[in-house]
Structures are given as C-alpha cells and as structure tokens.
Design a protein around this motif. Sequence first.
Motif, mmCIF file in Angstrom:
data_model
loop_
_atom_site.group_PDB
_atom_site.id
_atom_site.type_symbol
_atom_site.label_atom_id
_atom_site.label_comp_id
_atom_site.label_asym_id
_atom_site.label_seq_id
_atom_site.Cartn_x
_atom_site.Cartn_y
_atom_site.Cartn_z
ATOM 1 N N VAL A 33 -6.138 2.414 0.833
ATOM 2 C CA VAL A 33 -5.349 2.907 -0.311
ATOM 3 C C VAL A 33 -4.169 3.733 0.203
ATOM 4 N N ASN A 34 -4.409 4.542 1.219
ATOM 5 C CA ASN A 34 -3.320 5.337 1.804
ATOM 6 C C ASN A 34 -2.261 4.440 2.451
ATOM 7 N N LEU A 35 -2.711 3.386 3.127
ATOM 8 C CA LEU A 35 -1.764 2.425 3.712
ATOM 9 C C LEU A 35 -0.958 1.727 2.622
ATOM 10 N N LEU A 36 -1.639 1.381 1.552
ATOM 11 C CA LEU A 36 -0.972 0.710 0.437
ATOM 12 C C LEU A 36 0.073 1.619 -0.197
ATOM 13 N N ALA A 37 -0.234 2.900 -0.288
ATOM 14 C CA ALA A 37 0.734 3.853 -0.844
ATOM 15 C C ALA A 37 2.008 3.882 0.002
ATOM 16 N N ALA A 38 1.837 3.878 1.321
ATOM 17 C CA ALA A 38 3.001 3.872 2.217
ATOM 18 C C ALA A 38 3.786 2.575 2.078
ATOM 19 N N CYS A 39 3.068 1.466 1.952
ATOM 20 C CA CYS A 39 3.717 0.160 1.804
ATOM 21 C C CYS A 39 4.462 0.076 0.468
ATOM 22 N N ALA A 40 3.828 0.576 -0.588
ATOM 23 C CA ALA A 40 4.462 0.557 -1.912
ATOM 24 C C ALA A 40 5.717 1.427 -1.926
ATOM 25 N N LYS A 41 5.658 2.526 -1.211
ATOM 26 C CA LYS A 41 6.837 3.397 -1.128
ATOM 27 C C LYS A 41 7.974 2.686 -0.415
ATOM 28 N N HIS A 42 7.626 1.944 0.624
ATOM 29 C CA HIS A 42 8.628 1.171 1.364
ATOM 30 C C HIS A 42 9.239 0.083 0.479
ATOM 31 N N THR A 43 8.417 -0.490 -0.393
ATOM 32 C CA THR A 43 8.856 -1.614 -1.221
ATOM 33 C C THR A 43 9.538 -1.166 -2.510
ATOM 34 N N LEU A 44 8.912 -0.208 -3.195
ATOM 35 C CA LEU A 44 9.403 0.211 -4.516
ATOM 36 C C LEU A 44 10.212 1.500 -4.475
ATOM 37 N N GLY A 45 10.026 2.276 -3.399
ATOM 38 C CA GLY A 45 10.659 3.590 -3.351
ATOM 39 C C GLY A 45 9.902 4.566 -4.247
ATOM 40 N N GLY A 46 10.482 5.733 -4.431
ATOM 41 C CA GLY A 46 9.885 6.709 -5.339
ATOM 42 C C GLY A 46 8.964 7.696 -4.648
ATOM 43 N N GLU A 47 8.874 8.860 -5.249
ATOM 44 C CA GLU A 47 7.990 9.924 -4.779
ATOM 45 C C GLU A 47 7.133 10.391 -5.946
ATOM 46 N N CYS A 48 5.940 10.841 -5.636
ATOM 47 C CA CYS A 48 5.083 11.409 -6.681
ATOM 48 C C CYS A 48 5.440 12.888 -6.817
ATOM 49 N N SER A 49 6.476 13.153 -7.592
ATOM 50 C CA SER A 49 6.952 14.534 -7.729
ATOM 51 C C SER A 49 6.010 15.364 -8.606
ATOM 52 N N LEU A 50 5.529 14.766 -9.694
ATOM 53 C CA LEU A 50 4.574 15.457 -10.570
ATOM 54 C C LEU A 50 3.166 14.979 -10.216
#
Length: 232
Positions: free
Chosen positions: A144-161
Amino acid sequence: MTQESVPVIFENLSKVRMTYRAGLRSVAFVWMGVLMQGLDAGRAPKKHSAVSCRPKELTALTKTLVVASLKLFDKDNGEPLGIWAPGFPELQVEKDSPPQGSKVQCSLLFMAQGLKKVLEDQRDNLNPNSVELHKKLGSTVSNVNLLAACAKHTLGGECSLKPPPPQMPKDAFKKKQWSHTLLMTARAYLDWLELKFGQQSSKVKGKKMIQHKALQKKPTPQKYLEGSGYLL
C-alpha cells in the motif's frame, strides 16, 4: 686477474642485471596499480535512469494481497463477523468519480495506517500464533505504501488534510469486525482504483495511437525544380 675469475665476474653481472630488471618490473606494476586506482577514482558515477511505476498492475497486486489477508483473517478469527456499522468513509468513493491525486494519497495513507493496526492487534493480541496472517498483512501494508508513492508519481497531489488515524474498538469481537470490514472496504477501494488507472492507461494509449496515425497520414514534403514542374 686469473682466467678462473672471469666467468665468476660475468655470472655476478648477470645476476645484477636480472635483479635490476625484476626491480624495474615491480616498480612498473606498482605505478600501473596507482594509475588505475586514480583513473577509477576520477570516473564519475553512472546515472541510473528512473523507472516509471505501473499503477494499474501495482494496484492489482496490492488488491490480491488484501484479498489473501482477508481470507486468512476470516479463517483465523472465525466467521461470520458481520460488518462494522460506522464503516470507513475515507475509503468510500463514487464509482464514476475520477481519481484525484490528493484524495488518493489520503485514502492510501488511511488504508496503510488501518492495516498496520490490524497487523499489530493480530500479532500482539488476538492471534499471536497466526504467523502466515502476520506476514501477509505486513506485505500488504508495504505494498500500500509503494502504491501511494506510485500514485503520487502518476496522479500527483499531496495529502494536505490528513485524515485522523483509524481508531480500533477495544472489545475483542468489535476489533475483529472492525478489521474484517476494513479489509473488505480496502478491497473495494482498490477495485475502483485499478479500474481508474486502467481507464487512464487506455486514454493515453488512444492518444498515442491517434498521434501515430496522424504522423503516418501527413504528406511527405515534395520539392519541385523551380519552373520545370519536375520533382527533385
């Protein structure tokens, strides 16, 4: 000088020459070693090209781990456990909604935190002997942590809230129900995410195909010899 002493002198000279040559060879080898070390030290390290992740495939793999964890969990904790009524709004999405980078990051963060709590509770409290389940849950959290990094690379965005960390109930049965429901909700969320990544991949491939066809249809520029009407 006697005749007998002459061969002895030549023999001694030969030995001196051999020793001298051997010494030169040794010095040469030492300097070659120093030179090679210097060259190696002076070389700049090679840059490794970044490898892009494959979000759809990684999502599918993570979902497979969640499903396997759910099966082991139900086996080791007894069935049926029912559904934990409050649910997990952080992992609930509209089927037709597009993936937004920041929301995906928050959802995957919540999922990883929740699954980690399930692992800790099973390992340290409810089922300390369920080693296979512990390993599977650990692998799931990592993925799940790897997927989060991959999704960030693909979709961008930060979990600000950032969502508040998931709170597990204290009652033993409710803990099981909570964990069971979290695993089921995580599976449904990953189903949705895999579908969205698949649609995104299809759109990208479609655009590339259109561009490729457009390039093929583009007429080749033709040059004419001025005033003659003949092609060059």
